[in-house]
Design a protein around this motif. Structure first.
Motif, short mmCIF file in Angstrom:
data_model
loop_
_atom_site.label_atom_id
_atom_site.label_comp_id
_atom_site.label_asym_id
_atom_site.label_seq_id
_atom_site.Cartn_x
_atom_site.Cartn_y
_atom_site.Cartn_z
N LEU A 35 0.83 -1.21 0.00
CA LEU A 35 0.00 0.00 0.00
C LEU A 35 0.86 1.26 0.00
O LEU A 35 0.57 2.22 -0.70
CB LEU A 35 -0.92 0.01 1.22
N TYR A 36 1.91 1.24 0.78
CA TYR A 36 2.79 2.41 0.87
C TYR A 36 3.56 2.65 -0.43
O TYR A 36 3.69 3.79 -0.88
CB TYR A 36 3.76 2.25 2.04
N ASN A 37 4.05 1.59 -1.04
CA ASN A 37 4.94 1.72 -2.20
C ASN A 37 4.25 1.70 -3.55
O ASN A 37 4.85 2.13 -4.54
CB ASN A 37 5.99 0.61 -2.16
N ASP A 38 3.03 1.20 -3.63
CA ASP A 38 2.37 1.03 -4.93
C ASP A 38 0.99 1.69 -4.94
O ASP A 38 0.04 1.13 -4.42
CB ASP A 38 2.24 -0.46 -5.25
N PRO A 39 0.87 2.87 -5.53
CA PRO A 39 -0.42 3.56 -5.53
C PRO A 39 -1.50 2.83 -6.34
O PRO A 39 -2.68 3.16 -6.20
CB PRO A 39 -0.11 4.93 -6.13
N THR A 40 -1.14 1.85 -7.13
CA THR A 40 -2.15 1.10 -7.88
C THR A 40 -2.71 -0.07 -7.06
O THR A 40 -3.67 -0.71 -7.47
CB THR A 40 -1.60 0.57 -9.22
N TYR A 41 -2.12 -0.33 -5.90
CA TYR A 41 -2.58 -1.41 -5.02
C TYR A 41 -3.79 -0.88 -4.25
O TYR A 41 -3.67 0.03 -3.43
CB TYR A 41 -1.46 -1.83 -4.08
N ILE A 42 -4.97 -1.44 -4.53
CA ILE A 42 -6.21 -0.96 -3.95
C ILE A 42 -6.67 -1.92 -2.86
O ILE A 42 -6.88 -3.10 -3.12
CB ILE A 42 -7.31 -0.80 -5.03
N PRO A 43 -6.84 -1.42 -1.64
CA PRO A 43 -7.24 -2.30 -0.54
C PRO A 43 -8.71 -2.69 -0.60
O PRO A 43 -9.53 -1.96 -1.16
CB PRO A 43 -6.97 -1.43 0.69
N GLY A 44 -9.02 -3.82 0.01
CA GLY A 44 -10.40 -4.26 0.14
C GLY A 44 -11.06 -3.58 1.34
O GLY A 44 -10.45 -2.82 2.08
N ALA A 45 -12.34 -3.90 1.53
CA ALA A 45 -13.15 -3.23 2.55
C ALA A 45 -12.60 -3.41 3.96
O ALA A 45 -12.60 -2.47 4.75
CB ALA A 45 -14.59 -3.75 2.48
N GLU A 46 -12.12 -4.60 4.30
CA GLU A 46 -11.60 -4.83 5.65
C GLU A 46 -10.36 -3.98 5.93
O GLU A 46 -10.19 -3.45 7.03
CB GLU A 46 -11.27 -6.30 5.86
N ILE A 47 -9.51 -3.84 4.94
CA ILE A 47 -8.29 -3.04 5.09
C ILE A 47 -8.65 -1.56 5.18
O ILE A 47 -8.10 -0.84 6.01
CB ILE A 47 -7.31 -3.32 3.94
N ILE A 48 -9.56 -1.12 4.34
CA ILE A 48 -10.02 0.27 4.39
C ILE A 48 -10.57 0.59 5.78
O ILE A 48 -10.24 1.60 6.38
CB ILE A 48 -11.07 0.55 3.30
N THR A 49 -11.39 -0.31 6.30
CA THR A 49 -11.97 -0.12 7.63
C THR A 49 -10.89 -0.05 8.70
O THR A 49 -10.93 0.82 9.58
CB THR A 49 -12.97 -1.25 7.95
N ALA A 50 -9.91 -0.94 8.63
CA ALA A 50 -8.82 -0.94 9.62
C ALA A 50 -8.06 0.38 9.60
O ALA A 50 -7.77 0.96 10.65
CB ALA A 50 -7.87 -2.11 9.36
N ILE A 51 -7.75 0.88 8.42
CA ILE A 51 -7.00 2.14 8.30
C ILE A 51 -7.84 3.29 8.86
O ILE A 51 -7.34 4.12 9.62
CB ILE A 51 -6.59 2.39 6.84
N CYS A 52 -9.12 3.32 8.51
CA CYS A 52 -10.00 4.39 9.00
C CYS A 52 -10.13 4.37 10.52
O CYS A 52 -10.10 5.42 11.17
CB CYS A 52 -11.38 4.28 8.37
N GLU A 53 -10.25 3.18 11.09
CA GLU A 53 -10.39 3.07 12.55
C GLU A 53 -9.12 3.49 13.27
O GLU A 53 -9.18 4.21 14.27
CB GLU A 53 -10.76 1.64 12.93
N VAL A 54 -7.98 3.07 12.77
CA VAL A 54 -6.71 3.40 13.43
C VAL A 54 -6.40 4.89 13.33
O VAL A 54 -6.00 5.51 14.32
CB VAL A 54 -5.55 2.56 12.84
N TYR A 55 -6.58 5.47 12.16
CA TYR A 55 -6.18 6.86 11.94
C TYR A 55 -7.35 7.84 11.98
O TYR A 55 -7.16 9.03 11.74
CB TYR A 55 -5.40 6.98 10.64
N LYS A 56 -8.55 7.35 12.32
CA LYS A 56 -9.73 8.21 12.45
C LYS A 56 -9.89 9.10 11.22
O LYS A 56 -9.93 10.34 11.31
CB LYS A 56 -9.66 9.07 13.71
N CYS A 57 -9.93 8.46 10.07
CA CYS A 57 -10.02 9.19 8.81
C CYS A 57 -11.11 8.57 7.93
O CYS A 57 -11.71 7.57 8.29
CB CYS A 57 -8.67 9.20 8.10
#
Length: 71
Positions: A35-57
Motif C-alpha cells: 500500500l505504501y509503495n504502490d499507488p495502484t494497489y487498492i485495498p479491500g473493505a476490511e483493510i479500508i476499515t482498519a485504516i479508518c479506525e486506526v487513523y480516524k479518517c
C-alpha cells in the motif's frame, strides 16, 4: 484502473514510518508495504476499515479516483 491509493501521503503527512503504519494497522507486512509503495494497489473493505479506525479518517483521505484518459 483509475483508482489510486494515497497511503504514502497519509503516512508521510502524519510523520510516521511505513513500519509504524504496518504495526499500527495490524495488516500483514506485505500488504502494508505494498500500500505504501504502490499507488495502484487498492485495498479491500476490511483493510479500508482498519485504516479508518486506526487513523480516524475517511476512505477519501487515502483513496482517489482519476478520470480514465482513454474516454
Amino acid at each position: 484502473m483509475p483508482l489510486r491509493n494515497k497511503i504514502k501521503d497519509l503516512v508521510d503527512g502524519r510523520g510516521i514510518t511505513p513500519y509504524r503504519f504496518w504495526k499500527d494497522t495490524g495488516l500483514s507486512r506485505n500488504t502494508a508495504y505494498n500500500l505504501y509503495n504502490d499507488p495502484t494497489y487498492i485495498p479491500g473493505a476490511e483493510i479500508i476499515t482498519a485504516i479508518c479506525e486506526v487513523y480516524k479518517c475517511q476512505p477519501g483521505d487515502f483513496l482517489m479516483w482519476l478520470e480514465d484518459e482513454r474516454n
